[in-house]
Design a protein around this motif. Structure first.
Motif, PDB file in Angstrom:
ATOM      1  N   ARG A  68      -4.933   6.785  -9.118  1.00 16.39           N
ATOM      2  CA  ARG A  68      -6.178   6.444  -8.088  1.00 16.39           C
ATOM      3  C   ARG A  68      -6.255   7.508  -7.030  1.00 16.39           C
ATOM      4  O   ARG A  68      -5.028   7.810  -6.194  1.00 16.39           O
ATOM      5  N   THR A  69      -7.232   7.895  -6.618  1.00 10.57           N
ATOM      6  CA  THR A  69      -7.634   8.987  -5.795  1.00 10.57           C
ATOM      7  C   THR A  69      -7.858   8.432  -4.239  1.00 10.57           C
ATOM      8  O   THR A  69      -9.087   7.715  -4.463  1.00 10.57           O
ATOM      9  N   TYR A  70      -7.287   8.331  -3.388  1.00  7.37           N
ATOM     10  CA  TYR A  70      -7.603   7.983  -2.184  1.00  7.37           C
ATOM     11  C   TYR A  70      -8.099   9.053  -1.133  1.00  7.37           C
ATOM     12  O   TYR A  70      -7.596  10.192  -1.103  1.00  7.37           O
ATOM     13  N   GLU A 103      -9.039   0.433   3.945  1.00 12.36           N
ATOM     14  CA  GLU A 103      -7.550  -0.461   3.812  1.00 12.36           C
ATOM     15  C   GLU A 103      -6.867  -0.664   5.006  1.00 12.36           C
ATOM     16  O   GLU A 103      -6.469  -1.810   5.058  1.00 12.36           O
ATOM     17  N   ASP A 117     -11.445   5.630   2.061  1.00 14.33           N
ATOM     18  CA  ASP A 117     -10.736   4.650   1.238  1.00 14.33           C
ATOM     19  C   ASP A 117      -9.517   4.136   2.214  1.00 14.33           C
ATOM     20  O   ASP A 117      -9.496   2.934   2.398  1.00 14.33           O
ATOM     21  N   ILE A 118      -8.947   5.118   3.011  1.00 11.12           N
ATOM     22  CA  ILE A 118      -7.788   4.823   3.758  1.00 11.12           C
ATOM     23  C   ILE A 118      -8.319   3.793   5.206  1.00 11.12           C
ATOM     24  O   ILE A 118      -7.738   2.741   5.453  1.00 11.12           O
ATOM     25  N   LYS A 166       0.735  -1.146   0.118  1.00 14.76           N
ATOM     26  CA  LYS A 166       0.153  -0.003   0.036  1.00 14.76           C
ATOM     27  C   LYS A 166       0.822   1.313  -0.066  1.00 14.76           C
ATOM     28  O   LYS A 166       1.864   1.070   0.336  1.00 14.76           O
ATOM     29  N   VAL A 222      -0.502   5.700   3.388  1.00 12.77           N
ATOM     30  CA  VAL A 222      -1.426   4.894   4.543  1.00 12.77           C
ATOM     31  C   VAL A 222      -0.725   4.565   5.960  1.00 12.77           C
ATOM     32  O   VAL A 222      -1.294   4.701   6.868  1.00 12.77           O
TER      33      VAL A 222
END
Length: 641
Positions: free
Chosen positions: A340-342, A350, A346-347, A169, A173
């Motif tokens: 890709r936009t996080y 993950e 989304d975090i 990742k 993150v």
């Protein structure tokens, strides 16, 4: 003979209001049931009330004891001194302490630099992220930490957890994980949730630590031997991919590290100033072994590159470090990575359970280390949680990975003579100096030497000794250890820890629902009775077990003897207890069996209805009186018949 109303025995008469002491609220005449003081020299344990006890000791000692002035608890420090802990000791900071902290800080700095580089590699990050984590935690702990020996920074435990939840990742993150872990730790400190750590038993902690160490060793074997195969190669592919140069470097470094570790244990036959100085030198060499190995292997590669080229080096090297000094910036709650936009959600997706597992494990490790080094046994666990949370939150603003205390570094601080947390300032300055000066040279460090440092650091954390002892002493702890250890290796460290916690909670619930109760037939002064004594605390969950034991005792002894139930271990007496005792006493009344409730408080007695065959007592003499009365009434009844 049946009693028309409920009687209470074993309560002392209330005493009048004494001069100099207020009357108890809600008690007529200021009296209350008072504590009983026993004179150890009295054969029959002559009782003294609180008032008479004071008079007795005044007569014995010939002077009046100022109980309130001498034995009252010390006044607690102001909350600001307890939270910003540096304010409680900085005013007495002197030159002697400063010099001791300087030595300890420099020694710790030389230890933490190679460890940080190695732990960053273990977490799958570049070297600089480990150093970012090392300097900020050391500095923050100076202002809020309470234990001088604790060293906040990267650890093998945090590195393996970071790898577990952030493998493959983006590095952003990892930084957000550090921030979220800090928030959870801060909240645990604010709400004083340190009791959560108590639900993680020792065997589970040891199994988790051993399992994590095994994972680290197996994860670093490939780099130690120069194997570049990805995934899990077969045995033939693994041995066929070993690079002799990397393997020779790694094995040599591992042997050197283990040998240098033994230098601190060297003993001399004679104790002289020369041998003491020599022992001190050997100790410094021993604790600096990581730095020495990393420095000399890096120097070897650097000379090799200068004489030939970087491509001619036969060792796998660390990745090139592009940045140097850290910059302050907000954690990346939203970023772009590989088209890709996080966003923040989304975090969170993950990271999953890592948001909870990482801070709990960090708190567990940090509190355990603090308990090991605290001097007076008075540890403020909430303050340690607050400090750890602040360290991780502040670290996320400097692109740091999650951190906590490390036992090895804490031991180095202790052996170096640290006096206050101020040593962290010098450690942080040394790490910052390394970031500003040595960053371009990190790329010359062989991966095999870093793997050797990691393996040598964690291999002694693998402790299989408890297995045999637990199997012999406690099967439940044995299964907790084995289950947690296996699941850590097979399914991941977070599931292994969760399994151990859940299994321990199941054992606790089973114990609450099935308490141990001892039933015996006793005889006192020709009076025979059935004695029922709980061997563990009885909650409402164990009421059915207690009911079964009482019924079984009556059935076993054919309802021929009175039953004495020791109520001292009744916990949280409620309606469930009341219903059970009422039902059992009515069953006994049908069979003309007396039930004596011993050591039951007046408050609990008042919760029970008036039942003809129930008696209450506190002392053995009262118990014998009840039994004697029951025997006499039975004899009178037999005579009439």
């Amino acid at each position: 003979m049946r009693w028309p109303r409920k009687h209470t025995f074993g309560l002392w008469p209330t005493v009048g209001k004494r001069s100099g002491s207020g009357a108890s609220k809600g008690q007529p005449g200021g009296g209350a049931t008072v504590a009983t003081i026993y004179d150890p020299n009295c054969e029959e344990k002559e009782k003294y009330t609180l008032q008479n006890g004071d008079d007795y000791y005044d007569q014995a000692n010939g002077h009046t004891v100022d109980v309130e002035g001498k034995y009252t608890k010390a006044k607690q420090a102001h909350w600001l001194l307890r939270r910003i802990y540096i304010l409680s000791w900085i005013r007495s900071y002197d030159r002697e302490r400063a010099f001791a902290d300087l030595i300890a800080g420099i020694t710790l700095g030389l230890t933490i630099i190679p460890q940080s580089i190695a732990y960053a590699a273990l977490a799958g990050l570049s070297s600089e992220y480990g150093l970012y984590s090392a300097f900020i935690g050391s500095i923050i702990y100076v202002f809020f930490g309470t234990i001088p020996q604790v060293s906040i920074g990267p650890t093998s435990l945090m590195a393996i957890l970071t790898l577990q939840f952030c493998a493959d990742k983006p590095v952003q993150v990892v930084i957000v994980l550090a921030f979220l872990a800090g928030l959870v730790e801060l909240a645990m400190g604010v709400f004083q949730l340190g009791f959560i750590v108590s639900f993680i038993p020792g065997p589970v902690t040891k199994a988790f630590t051993s399992g994590t160490a095994v994972i680290v060793v197996f994860a670093q074997i490939k780099n130690l031997l120069g194997v570049r195969e990805k995934g899990f190669p077969s045995i033939g592919e693994f041995f066929g991919s070993i690079r002799p140069s990397d393997a020779a470097m790694g094995i040599f470094c591992l042997v050197v590290l283990l040998s240098l570790r033994l230098l601190s244990q060297v003993k001399f036959k004679q104790d002289s100033p020369m041998t003491r100085r020599l022992k001190k030198v050997l100790w410094y060499i021993s604790i600096s072994r990581n730095a020495l190995v990393v420095f000399f292997t890096g120097l070897l590669v650097f000379i090799w590159v200068k004489k030939s080229s970087l491509e001619a080096v036969p060792f796998a090297l660390s990745s090139k470090v592009s940045s140097a000094m850290p910059s302050i910036k907000l954690p990346p709650f939203a970023f772009e990575y590989q088209n890709r936009t996080y966003v923040f959600t989304d975090i969170l997706h993950e990271l999953g359970s890592g948001i909870v597992v990482v801070p709990i494990v960090a708190v567990l490790a940090n509190v355990a280390i603090a308990k090991a080094f605290v001097k007076d046994g008075n540890l403020d666990a909430s303050q340690e949680m607050l400090t750890l949370g602040l360290c991780n939150i502040a670290g996320s603003f400097f692109s740091a990975m999650p951190t906590c205390g490390a036992f090895t570094r804490s031991a180095v601080s202790q052996a170096s003579g640290v006096r206050t947390p101020m040593a962290g300032i010098y450690t942080g300055l040394i790490v910052l100096s390394a970031l500003s000066i040595l960053t371009p040279y990190f790329q010359y460090i062989p991966k095999a030497s870093l793997s050797a440092v990691l393996i040598a650091a964690v291999i002694f954390m693998i402790d299989l000794a408890p297995v045999k002892e637990l199997w012999r002493t406690n099967k439940k702890d044995f299964f907790s250890w084995v289950g947690s250890f296996i699941i850590c290796l097979v399914a991941g460290v977070e599931l292994g820890l969760l399994f151990g916690i859940v299994l321990s909670m199941v054992f606790i619930l089973l114990r609450l629902g099935n308490p141990k109760i001892e039933v015996s037939l006793k005889k006192e002064e020709s009076l025979t009775y059935v004695h029922v004594v709980p061997q563990s605390d009885i909650y409402y969950t164990g009421v059915d077990t207690l009911r079964g034991e009482l019924r079984g005792a009556c059935s076993l002894y054919r309802n021929d003897f009175p039953v004495v139930l020791d109520c001292s271990r009744f916990m949280q007496f409620d309606a469930t207890f009341t219903e059970m005792l009422t039902a059992v006493s009515k069953e006994m009344a049908e069979n003309d069996v007396l039930l004596i409730l011993q050591n039951m408080s007046l408050k609990v007695q008042q919760m029970l209805p008036v039942i003809g065959n129930v008696r209450f007592c506190q002392e053995d003499s009262q118990l014998i009186s009840h039994l004697q009365q029951e025997k006499e009434s039975g004899q009178q009844l037999d005579a009439k018949l």
